[in-house]
Scaffold this motif. Sequence first.
Motif, PDB file in Angstrom:
ATOM      1  N   GLU A   1      -4.710   5.984   1.368  1.00  0.00           N
ATOM      2  CA  GLU A   1      -3.936   4.756   1.271  1.00  0.00           C
ATOM      3  C   GLU A   1      -4.429   4.077   0.003  1.00  0.00           C
ATOM      4  OE1 GLU A   1      -2.652   1.819   4.660  1.00  0.00           O
ATOM      5  OE2 GLU A   1      -4.683   1.331   3.973  1.00  0.00           O
ATOM      6  N   THR A   2      -3.512   3.719  -0.899  1.00  0.00           N
ATOM      7  CA  THR A   2      -3.933   3.216  -2.202  1.00  0.00           C
ATOM      8  C   THR A   2      -3.008   2.116  -2.705  1.00  0.00           C
ATOM      9  OG1 THR A   2      -4.574   3.855  -4.449  1.00  0.00           O
ATOM     10  CG2 THR A   2      -2.656   4.996  -3.498  1.00  0.00           C
ATOM     11  N   ARG A   3      -3.598   1.273  -3.531  1.00  0.00           N
ATOM     12  CA  ARG A   3      -2.821   0.275  -4.263  1.00  0.00           C
ATOM     13  C   ARG A   3      -2.645   0.684  -5.719  1.00  0.00           C
ATOM     14  NH1 ARG A   3      -5.441  -5.038  -1.510  1.00  0.00           N
ATOM     15  NH2 ARG A   3      -4.173  -4.913   0.364  1.00  0.00           N
TER      16      ARG A   3
ATOM     17  N   ASP B   1       3.872   8.620  -1.583  1.00  0.00           N
ATOM     18  CA  ASP B   1       4.996   8.118  -0.790  1.00  0.00           C
ATOM     19  C   ASP B   1       6.111   9.164  -0.851  1.00  0.00           C
ATOM     20  OD1 ASP B   1       3.733   5.771   0.114  1.00  0.00           O
ATOM     21  OD2 ASP B   1       4.393   4.621  -1.623  1.00  0.00           O
TER      22      ASP B   1
ATOM     23  N   GLN C   1      -7.654   8.106   4.533  1.00  0.00           N
ATOM     24  CA  GLN C   1      -7.205   7.882   5.908  1.00  0.00           C
ATOM     25  C   GLN C   1      -7.456   9.100   6.789  1.00  0.00           C
ATOM     26  OE1 GLN C   1      -5.872   4.804   6.997  1.00  0.00           O
ATOM     27  NE2 GLN C   1      -6.790   4.321   5.024  1.00  0.00           N
TER      28      GLN C   1
ATOM     29  N   MET D   1       0.843  -1.188   0.000  1.00  0.00           N
ATOM     30  CA  MET D   1       0.000   0.000   0.000  1.00  0.00           C
ATOM     31  C   MET D   1       0.883   1.244   0.000  1.00  0.00           C
ATOM     32  SD  MET D   1      -3.185  -0.870  -0.044  1.00  0.00           S
ATOM     33  CE  MET D   1      -4.474  -0.095   0.852  1.00  0.00           C
ATOM     34  N   SER D   2       0.442   2.252  -0.688  1.00  0.00           N
ATOM     35  CA  SER D   2       1.145   3.531  -0.747  1.00  0.00           C
ATOM     36  C   SER D   2       0.292   4.603  -0.091  1.00  0.00           C
ATOM     37  CB  SER D   2       1.410   3.921  -2.203  1.00  0.00           C
ATOM     38  OG  SER D   2       2.306   3.014  -2.810  1.00  0.00           O
ATOM     39  N   LEU D   3       0.963   5.662   0.353  1.00  0.00           N
ATOM     40  CA  LEU D   3       0.272   6.826   0.882  1.00  0.00           C
ATOM     41  C   LEU D   3       0.359   7.948  -0.130  1.00  0.00           C
ATOM     42  CD1 LEU D   3       1.418   6.925   4.612  1.00  0.00           C
ATOM     43  CD2 LEU D   3      -0.745   6.080   3.674  1.00  0.00           C
TER      44      LEU D   3
ATOM     45  N   LEU E   1      -9.458   0.536  -5.022  1.00  0.00           N
ATOM     46  CA  LEU E   1      -8.208   0.165  -4.332  1.00  0.00           C
ATOM     47  C   LEU E   1      -7.666   1.290  -3.457  1.00  0.00           C
ATOM     48  CD1 LEU E   1      -6.498  -1.650  -7.327  1.00  0.00           C
ATOM     49  CD2 LEU E   1      -7.810  -2.701  -5.473  1.00  0.00           C
ATOM     50  N   THR E   2      -8.542   2.142  -2.964  1.00  0.00           N
ATOM     51  CA  THR E   2      -8.120   3.356  -2.254  1.00  0.00           C
ATOM     52  C   THR E   2      -9.053   3.612  -1.076  1.00  0.00           C
ATOM     53  OG1 THR E   2      -7.270   4.283  -4.310  1.00  0.00           O
ATOM     54  CG2 THR E   2      -7.715   5.842  -2.532  1.00  0.00           C
ATOM     55  N   ARG E   3      -8.478   4.093   0.018  1.00  0.00           N
ATOM     56  CA  ARG E   3      -9.267   4.519   1.171  1.00  0.00           C
ATOM     57  C   ARG E   3      -8.718   5.828   1.697  1.00  0.00           C
ATOM     58  NH1 ARG E   3     -12.444   1.982  -0.722  1.00  0.00           N
ATOM     59  NH2 ARG E   3     -13.163  -0.067  -0.195  1.00  0.00           N
TER      60      ARG E   3
END
Length: 167
Positions: free
Chosen positions: A62-64, A102, A35, A1-3, A31-33
Amino acid sequence: MSLAWIGLGSNLDAPRAHVERALDELHHLPLTRRQHASHLYATRPIGPADQPDFINAVAQLETRLSPLALLDQLQALEQRHGRVRERRWGPRTLDLDLLLFDAQCLATPRLTLPHPEMTQRAFVLVPLAEIAPTLVLPDGHDVASLAASLSEEAPPAKIPPRMLPKP
Protein backbone atom coordinates in the motif's frame (compact mmCIF):
# COMPACT_ATOMS: atom_id res chain seq x y z
CA MET A 1 -3.52 5.10 -1.13
CA SER A 2 -2.70 2.81 -4.02
CA LEU A 3 -2.04 -0.91 -4.14
CA ALA A 4 1.05 -2.20 -5.90
CA TRP A 5 2.26 -5.75 -6.46
CA ILE A 6 6.00 -6.41 -6.58
CA GLY A 7 7.76 -9.50 -7.95
CA LEU A 8 10.96 -10.41 -6.10
CA GLY A 9 13.72 -12.72 -7.30
CA SER A 10 17.31 -13.64 -6.50
CA ASN A 11 19.75 -16.35 -7.52
CA LEU A 12 23.13 -15.10 -6.24
CA ASP A 13 24.87 -14.74 -2.88
CA ALA A 14 22.34 -16.38 -0.51
CA PRO A 15 19.22 -15.72 -2.62
CA ARG A 16 16.74 -16.68 0.11
CA ALA A 17 18.32 -14.15 2.46
CA HIS A 18 18.17 -11.42 -0.21
CA VAL A 19 14.47 -12.03 -0.87
CA GLU A 20 13.55 -12.28 2.82
CA ARG A 21 15.48 -9.10 3.64
CA ALA A 22 13.92 -7.28 0.68
CA LEU A 23 10.43 -8.30 1.84
CA ASP A 24 11.17 -6.63 5.16
CA GLU A 25 12.72 -3.58 3.49
CA LEU A 26 9.66 -3.09 1.25
CA HIS A 27 7.65 -2.48 4.42
CA HIS A 28 9.94 0.45 5.25
CA LEU A 29 9.99 2.31 1.93
CA PRO A 30 8.84 5.94 2.20
CA LEU A 31 5.04 6.35 2.23
CA THR A 32 4.71 2.59 1.73
CA ARG A 33 3.74 -0.45 3.78
CA ARG A 34 3.87 -4.12 2.85
CA GLN A 35 0.40 -5.60 3.23
CA HIS A 36 0.97 -9.22 2.16
CA ALA A 37 3.82 -11.46 1.08
CA SER A 38 3.64 -14.84 -0.62
CA HIS A 39 5.61 -17.90 0.32
CA LEU A 40 9.00 -18.23 -1.32
CA TYR A 41 9.27 -20.36 -4.46
CA ALA A 42 12.25 -22.06 -6.12
CA THR A 43 12.17 -21.72 -9.90
CA ARG A 44 14.34 -22.49 -12.92
CA PRO A 45 15.88 -19.44 -14.62
CA ILE A 46 14.29 -17.90 -17.69
CA GLY A 47 16.80 -17.11 -20.40
CA PRO A 48 20.40 -18.24 -19.94
CA ALA A 49 20.42 -21.70 -18.33
CA ASP A 50 24.01 -21.38 -17.08
CA GLN A 51 22.95 -19.86 -13.78
CA PRO A 52 21.54 -21.04 -10.45
CA ASP A 53 17.82 -21.47 -9.78
CA PHE A 54 15.91 -18.49 -8.41
CA ILE A 55 14.07 -17.80 -5.21
CA ASN A 56 10.92 -15.82 -6.04
CA ALA A 57 8.05 -14.19 -4.16
CA VAL A 58 5.39 -11.53 -4.62
CA ALA A 59 4.45 -8.75 -2.20
CA GLN A 60 1.46 -6.45 -2.07
CA LEU A 61 2.19 -2.88 -1.01
CA GLU A 62 0.00 0.00 0.00
CA THR A 63 1.69 3.22 -1.10
CA ARG A 64 1.24 6.93 -1.55
CA LEU A 65 4.08 7.02 -4.07
CA SER A 66 3.45 7.39 -7.79
CA PRO A 67 4.36 4.42 -9.99
CA LEU A 68 7.62 6.05 -11.13
CA ALA A 69 8.56 7.14 -7.60
CA LEU A 70 7.95 3.58 -6.41
CA LEU A 71 10.09 2.26 -9.28
CA ASP A 72 12.89 4.61 -8.17
CA GLN A 73 12.66 3.21 -4.63
CA LEU A 74 12.69 -0.39 -5.91
CA GLN A 75 15.75 0.24 -8.07
CA ALA A 76 17.54 1.90 -5.14
CA LEU A 77 16.76 -1.18 -3.02
CA GLU A 78 18.20 -3.41 -5.76
CA GLN A 79 21.38 -1.32 -5.71
CA ARG A 80 21.69 -1.68 -1.92
CA HIS A 81 21.61 -5.44 -2.49
CA GLY A 82 24.49 -5.19 -4.98
CA ARG A 83 22.46 -5.61 -8.17
CA VAL A 84 24.63 -5.60 -11.30
CA ARG A 85 23.01 -5.70 -14.75
CA GLU A 86 25.46 -7.64 -16.92
CA ARG A 87 23.08 -9.41 -19.31
CA ARG A 88 19.35 -9.69 -19.88
CA TRP A 89 17.75 -12.38 -17.71
CA GLY A 90 21.15 -13.09 -16.17
CA PRO A 91 21.96 -13.90 -12.56
CA ARG A 92 21.28 -11.26 -9.93
CA THR A 93 21.40 -10.63 -6.22
CA LEU A 94 17.96 -9.00 -6.26
CA ASP A 95 15.38 -8.26 -8.92
CA LEU A 96 12.31 -6.21 -8.02
CA ASP A 97 9.62 -5.86 -10.69
CA LEU A 98 6.65 -3.53 -10.36
CA LEU A 99 3.97 -5.88 -11.67
CA LEU A 100 0.78 -3.91 -11.11
CA PHE A 101 -0.17 -0.53 -9.70
CA ASP A 102 -3.89 -0.39 -8.95
CA ALA A 103 -5.56 -1.00 -12.32
CA GLN A 104 -3.29 1.44 -14.15
CA CYS A 105 -2.05 0.84 -17.65
CA LEU A 106 1.12 2.76 -18.39
CA ALA A 107 3.75 2.70 -21.14
CA THR A 108 6.80 4.89 -20.70
CA PRO A 109 10.44 4.30 -21.61
CA ARG A 110 11.11 3.36 -17.95
CA LEU A 111 7.97 1.53 -16.92
CA THR A 112 5.20 -0.53 -18.48
CA LEU A 113 2.17 -1.49 -16.39
CA PRO A 114 1.00 -4.14 -16.05
CA HIS A 115 4.40 -5.79 -16.32
CA PRO A 116 4.47 -6.94 -19.97
CA GLU A 117 5.71 -10.51 -19.32
CA MET A 118 3.96 -11.36 -16.06
CA THR A 119 1.15 -13.39 -17.64
CA GLN A 120 3.65 -15.87 -19.09
CA ARG A 121 5.54 -16.48 -15.84
CA ALA A 122 4.40 -19.07 -13.33
CA PHE A 123 6.98 -17.77 -10.85
CA VAL A 124 5.03 -14.48 -10.81
CA LEU A 125 1.45 -15.69 -11.18
CA VAL A 126 1.52 -18.53 -8.65
CA PRO A 127 2.71 -16.38 -5.72
CA LEU A 128 0.50 -13.49 -6.90
CA ALA A 129 -2.55 -15.77 -6.91
CA GLU A 130 -1.56 -16.97 -3.43
CA ILE A 131 -1.88 -13.46 -1.94
CA ALA A 132 -4.53 -12.03 -4.29
CA PRO A 133 -6.67 -14.96 -5.52
CA THR A 134 -9.53 -12.73 -6.70
CA LEU A 135 -7.35 -10.16 -8.45
CA VAL A 136 -8.39 -9.30 -12.01
CA LEU A 137 -5.89 -7.72 -14.37
CA PRO A 138 -6.79 -4.56 -16.31
CA ASP A 139 -7.37 -6.71 -19.42
CA GLY A 140 -10.07 -8.70 -17.58
CA HIS A 141 -8.09 -11.92 -17.01
CA ASP A 142 -8.16 -13.25 -13.48
CA VAL A 143 -4.83 -14.10 -11.87
CA ALA A 144 -5.97 -17.41 -10.37
CA SER A 145 -6.96 -18.88 -13.77
CA LEU A 146 -3.76 -17.66 -15.42
CA ALA A 147 -1.67 -19.11 -12.57
CA ALA A 148 -3.46 -22.47 -12.76
CA SER A 149 -2.84 -22.76 -16.49
CA LEU A 150 0.87 -21.91 -16.20
CA SER A 151 1.63 -23.88 -13.05
CA GLU A 152 0.65 -27.10 -14.85
CA GLU A 153 3.52 -26.54 -17.32
CA ALA A 154 6.34 -25.47 -14.98
CA PRO A 155 5.19 -25.31 -11.38
CA PRO A 156 7.43 -23.37 -9.02
CA ALA A 157 8.31 -25.28 -5.85
CA LYS A 158 7.05 -23.71 -2.61
CA ILE A 159 9.81 -23.39 -0.03
CA PRO A 160 9.02 -24.10 3.64
CA PRO A 161 8.59 -20.78 5.44
CA ARG A 162 10.83 -19.15 7.96
CA MET A 163 9.43 -16.55 10.27
CA LEU A 164 8.97 -13.38 8.26
CA PRO A 165 8.48 -10.12 10.14
CA LYS A 166 4.84 -9.07 10.32
CA PRO A 167 3.99 -5.90 8.38
